[in-house]
Design a protein around this motif. Structure first.
Motif, mmCIF file in Angstrom:
data_model
loop_
_atom_site.group_PDB
_atom_site.id
_atom_site.type_symbol
_atom_site.label_atom_id
_atom_site.label_comp_id
_atom_site.label_asym_id
_atom_site.label_seq_id
_atom_site.Cartn_x
_atom_site.Cartn_y
_atom_site.Cartn_z
ATOM 1 N N LYS A 133 9.536 -16.251 7.457
ATOM 2 C CA LYS A 133 8.889 -17.474 6.862
ATOM 3 C C LYS A 133 7.478 -17.172 6.899
ATOM 4 N N SER A 134 7.614 -15.446 6.194
ATOM 5 C CA SER A 134 5.849 -14.802 6.311
ATOM 6 C C SER A 134 5.056 -14.450 7.459
ATOM 7 N N GLY B 69 7.093 -2.231 -2.624
ATOM 8 C CA GLY B 69 6.570 -2.962 -3.644
ATOM 9 C C GLY B 69 5.818 -3.902 -2.733
ATOM 10 N N TYR B 70 6.183 -4.282 -1.608
ATOM 11 C CA TYR B 70 5.476 -5.499 -0.973
ATOM 12 C C TYR B 70 4.204 -5.263 -0.047
ATOM 13 N N PHE B 71 2.954 -5.620 -0.167
ATOM 14 C CA PHE B 71 2.010 -4.784 -0.046
ATOM 15 C C PHE B 71 1.107 -6.329 0.656
ATOM 16 N N ASN B 72 1.696 -7.775 1.134
ATOM 17 C CA ASN B 72 1.754 -8.536 1.218
ATOM 18 C C ASN B 72 2.720 -9.253 2.232
ATOM 19 N N ILE C 289 -6.673 -7.775 5.378
ATOM 20 C CA ILE C 289 -7.253 -8.522 4.998
ATOM 21 C C ILE C 289 -6.778 -8.483 3.318
ATOM 22 N N ASP C 290 -6.667 -9.129 2.730
ATOM 23 C CA ASP C 290 -5.183 -8.941 1.261
ATOM 24 C C ASP C 290 -6.255 -8.451 -0.022
ATOM 25 N N ILE D 168 -7.375 -13.608 4.175
ATOM 26 C CA ILE D 168 -7.500 -13.333 5.264
ATOM 27 C C ILE D 168 -5.973 -13.885 5.784
ATOM 28 N N PHE D 169 -5.573 -12.870 6.439
ATOM 29 C CA PHE D 169 -4.018 -13.125 6.737
ATOM 30 C C PHE D 169 -3.952 -13.072 8.583
ATOM 31 N N ILE D 170 -4.126 -14.119 9.472
ATOM 32 C CA ILE D 170 -4.189 -13.700 11.245
ATOM 33 C C ILE D 170 -2.973 -14.596 11.097
#
Length: 218
Positions: free
Chosen positions: A97-98, A123-126, A205-206, A211-213
């Protein structure tokens, strides 16, 4: 030289037949057991090639024995889920779940950098675009995209998604690339009720500067 040439051809044909008998599936989806058998096949074929004093029948007999063992154990594995699991293992969830599954990453001895590289190659950068990522028994990475992810939609990136903290360590080069400093990191973490850098598993940082923490304990 002629003897060596002829022996090499015979052993090559023997190994080729052995691989055919083992089946295309064994070659295409090689697990640890299949890899060991394949390495042993090459080894027992190489010894008679290098030493003419060893009867070539010894090499062919060894190859035949290994193929028999492989077929027998593969048949048992088909009938027994327990044996199959012992030989092949089972898929491992690396992203759930990410969220990174830190425990499984350590167990499989896969660094976060390696995982991110594998995601980018597909192809998944995030991380937010990945709902689940599973490490299959053959070493391949299977990805279930997030519902919001649309691979057909072209997006203009301000910059590539960049991690600035991985496993509790600040990546200064990436931080400099974003023209940020450690004071900014601490301020951002404080706003998320995180006191220390070492408590962070990943800070990204996308492409839109979002921001993803993820904390280590999550």
């Amino acid at each position: 030289m002629l003897v060596v040439f002829i022996r090499s051809i015979i052993l090559y044909i023997a190994v080729l037949i052995a691989l055919r008998v083992m089946g295309k599936g064994e070659i295409a989806e090689m697990n640890a057991f299949d890899l060991v058998i394949t390495l042993l096949l090459s080894e027992v074929a190489a010894i008679p090639m290098q030493d003419n004093s060893i009867p070539i029948i010894y090499g062919i007999s060894s190859i035949t024995s290994l193929v028999f063992i492989e077929i027998l154990i593969s048949y048992i594995a088909l009938k027994s889920r327990t044996v199959s699991k012992i030989l092949s293992g089972s898929p491992t969830v690396l992203i759930n779940k990410s969220k990174l599954n830190y425990k499984q990453l350590k167990k499989e001895r896969i660094s976060i950098e390696e995982l991110l590289e594998s995601l980018r190659s597909q192809g998944y950068f995030n991380l937010k675009d990945v709902q689940y990522a599973l490490l299959e028994t053959d070493g391949n990475l299977s990805i279930v995209p997030a519902p919001s992810y649309d691979s057909s939609k072209a997006t203009d990136f301000k910059h590539l998604p960049i991690p600035v903290i991985i496993d509790g360590k600040v990546i200064k080069d990436n931080l400099n690339e974003l023209n940020k400093d450690e004071k900014w990191i601490l301020k951002t973490l404080k706003s998320k009720n995180i006191k220390k850098v070492k408590d962070v598993l990943i800070f990204m940082i996308d492409e839109n500067d979002d921001i993803f923490i993820q904390r280590k304990k999550e």
